[in-house]
Motif scaffolding. Structure first.
Motif, PDB file in Angstrom:
ATOM      1  N   VAL A 126       0.833  -1.201   0.000  1.00 17.82           N
ATOM      2  CA  VAL A 126       0.000   0.000   0.000  1.00 17.82           C
ATOM      3  C   VAL A 126       0.867   1.251   0.000  1.00 17.82           C
ATOM      4  O   VAL A 126       1.847   1.343   0.746  1.00 17.82           O
ATOM      5  N   GLY A 127       0.476   2.207  -0.842  1.00 13.68           N
ATOM      6  CA  GLY A 127       1.140   3.499  -0.893  1.00 13.68           C
ATOM      7  C   GLY A 127       0.120   4.621  -0.824  1.00 13.68           C
ATOM      8  O   GLY A 127      -1.061   4.409  -1.100  1.00 13.68           O
TER       9      GLY A 127
ATOM     10  N   LYS B  93       2.223  10.695  -5.901  1.00 10.19           N
ATOM     11  CA  LYS B  93       3.408  10.208  -6.617  1.00 10.19           C
ATOM     12  C   LYS B  93       3.447   8.681  -6.573  1.00 10.19           C
ATOM     13  O   LYS B  93       3.482   8.084  -5.498  1.00 10.19           O
ATOM     14  N   PHE B  94       3.462   8.044  -7.742  1.00 11.22           N
ATOM     15  CA  PHE B  94       3.500   6.583  -7.838  1.00 11.22           C
ATOM     16  C   PHE B  94       4.932   6.099  -7.681  1.00 11.22           C
ATOM     17  O   PHE B  94       5.817   6.461  -8.461  1.00 11.22           O
ATOM     18  N   ASP B  95       5.184   5.300  -6.633  1.00 13.54           N
ATOM     19  CA  ASP B  95       6.522   4.770  -6.373  1.00 13.54           C
ATOM     20  C   ASP B  95       6.383   3.441  -5.626  1.00 13.54           C
ATOM     21  O   ASP B  95       6.345   3.424  -4.393  1.00 13.54           O
ATOM     22  N   PRO B  96       6.320   2.310  -6.342  1.00 10.54           N
ATOM     23  CA  PRO B  96       6.149   1.015  -5.676  1.00 10.54           C
ATOM     24  C   PRO B  96       7.215   0.690  -4.641  1.00 10.54           C
ATOM     25  O   PRO B  96       6.953  -0.046  -3.696  1.00 10.54           O
ATOM     26  N   ALA B  97       8.414   1.256  -4.765  1.00 10.80           N
ATOM     27  CA  ALA B  97       9.481   1.005  -3.792  1.00 10.80           C
ATOM     28  C   ALA B  97       9.151   1.606  -2.425  1.00 10.80           C
ATOM     29  O   ALA B  97       9.716   1.198  -1.417  1.00 10.80           O
ATOM     30  N   SER B  98       8.230   2.571  -2.382  1.00 10.83           N
ATOM     31  CA  SER B  98       7.907   3.236  -1.113  1.00 10.83           C
ATOM     32  C   SER B  98       6.661   2.652  -0.439  1.00 10.83           C
ATOM     33  O   SER B  98       6.174   3.229   0.518  1.00 10.83           O
ATOM     34  N   THR B  99       6.156   1.521  -0.919  1.00  8.00           N
ATOM     35  CA  THR B  99       4.935   0.955  -0.344  1.00  8.00           C
ATOM     36  C   THR B  99       5.199   0.236   0.974  1.00  8.00           C
ATOM     37  O   THR B  99       6.336  -0.138   1.285  1.00  8.00           O
ATOM     38  N   THR B 100       4.134   0.057   1.740  1.00  9.46           N
ATOM     39  CA  THR B 100       4.183  -0.628   3.027  1.00  9.46           C
ATOM     40  C   THR B 100       3.488  -1.980   2.892  1.00  9.46           C
ATOM     41  O   THR B 100       2.367  -2.042   2.387  1.00  9.46           O
ATOM     42  N   PRO B 101       4.140  -3.070   3.364  1.00 10.93           N
ATOM     43  CA  PRO B 101       3.525  -4.388   3.238  1.00 10.93           C
ATOM     44  C   PRO B 101       2.419  -4.608   4.268  1.00 10.93           C
ATOM     45  O   PRO B 101       2.554  -4.256   5.432  1.00 10.93           O
TER      46      PRO B 101
ATOM     47  N   GLN C  56      -9.130  10.389  -0.042  1.00  3.74           N
ATOM     48  CA  GLN C  56      -7.696  10.411   0.256  1.00  3.74           C
ATOM     49  C   GLN C  56      -6.966   9.550  -0.779  1.00  3.74           C
ATOM     50  O   GLN C  56      -7.374   8.425  -1.076  1.00  3.74           O
ATOM     51  N   ILE C  57      -5.877  10.065  -1.307  1.00  2.00           N
ATOM     52  CA  ILE C  57      -5.173   9.428  -2.414  1.00  2.00           C
ATOM     53  C   ILE C  57      -4.338   8.239  -1.916  1.00  2.00           C
ATOM     54  O   ILE C  57      -3.588   8.350  -0.945  1.00  2.00           O
ATOM     55  N   HIS C  58      -4.485   7.145  -2.616  1.00  5.63           N
ATOM     56  CA  HIS C  58      -3.748   5.927  -2.304  1.00  5.63           C
ATOM     57  C   HIS C  58      -3.556   5.116  -3.591  1.00  5.63           C
ATOM     58  O   HIS C  58      -4.144   5.421  -4.620  1.00  5.63           O
ATOM     59  N   TRP C  59      -2.760   4.070  -3.506  1.00  9.03           N
ATOM     60  CA  TRP C  59      -2.547   3.114  -4.586  1.00  9.03           C
ATOM     61  C   TRP C  59      -1.969   1.870  -3.953  1.00  9.03           C
ATOM     62  O   TRP C  59      -1.470   1.898  -2.825  1.00  9.03           O
ATOM     63  N   ASP C  60      -2.080   0.752  -4.630  1.00  5.63           N
ATOM     64  CA  ASP C  60      -1.732  -0.510  -3.987  1.00  5.63           C
ATOM     65  C   ASP C  60      -1.619  -1.625  -5.006  1.00  5.63           C
ATOM     66  O   ASP C  60      -1.960  -1.450  -6.167  1.00  5.63           O
TER      67      ASP C  60
END
Length: 155
Positions: free
Chosen positions: A100-101, A105-113, A126-130
C-alpha cells in the motif's frame, strides 16, 4: 482367514458406508437460512490491465448501498495508480502480502507491506494506490457504493 470373519468385514464396510452417507446428508443446509458459495463457485471476472481480478460477493459496487468484493492482485509488480474513492472502504487481506502506498506520486518502492490478516481503511477522498509484488494477494473490500475511483496521479 476364518470363515466367521467375512460377515464381520461386510458388516463393518456397510456401517462405514452408512456413517459416511449419513454425515453427507447431515451437511445439507436449509437455503432459506443460509446461502453460500464454495471457492470454486466464486464468480471471478477477467484479470484487468493492472493485474487485478474482482468478484462481487454482496451488493453492487456500482450502485448506492453496501457491497463486498473480493479483489485478487496477481503477482508480478501489479499496482493501481494513485486514485481516491468518494466513500470509506474497509479491506481485509485474506492471502498474500498487499503493498500500500499513499499520495499522488507513484513509487512502488515506497509501499508498506500488509500481510494476510491485516485490516486497512481507505478514507474517502484520500489518495492511495496498492497492489502485489512477488505473490498473488486476495483482499475482501467492503464499503458503501457507488464505488467509483478518481485518478489523482502527479506526473
Amino acid at each position: 482367514m476364518k470363515p466367521t470373519s467375512r460377515p464381520w468385514r461386510r458388516l463393518t464396510i456397510l456401517l462405514a458406508f452408512t456413517a459416511a452417507t449419513g454425515v453427507a446428508a447431515a451437511a445439507e443446509l436449509n437455503p432459506a437460512a443460509v446461502a453460500y458459495k464454495l471457492p470454486d463457485q466464486i464468480p471471478w471476472g477477467p484479470v484487468n490491465a493492472a493485474g487485478a481480478q474482482n468478484a462481487v460477493v454482496v451488493g453492487d459496487p456500482s450502485k448506492p448501498g453496501f457491497y463486498m468484493v473480493y479483489n485478487k492482485w496477481t503477482k508480478g509488480n501489479h499496482f493501481s495508480r494513485p486514485h481516491f474513492h468518494p466513500n470509506d472502504r474497509y479491506i481485509v487481506v485474506l492471502q498474500g502480502t498487499w503493498w500500500v502506498g499513499t499520495g499522488p506520486k507513484f513509487d512502488p518502492a515506497s509501499t508498506t507491506p500488509m500481510p494476510a490478516g491485516s485490516f486497512v481503511t481507505h478514507f474517502a477522498k484520500q489518495i492511495h494506490w496498492d497492489g502485489a509484488k512477488d505473490e498473488d494477494t486476495i483482499l475482501l473490500i467492503m464499503g458503501e457504493g457507488p464505488a467509483t475511483s478518481t485518478a489523482a496521479e502527479e506526473k
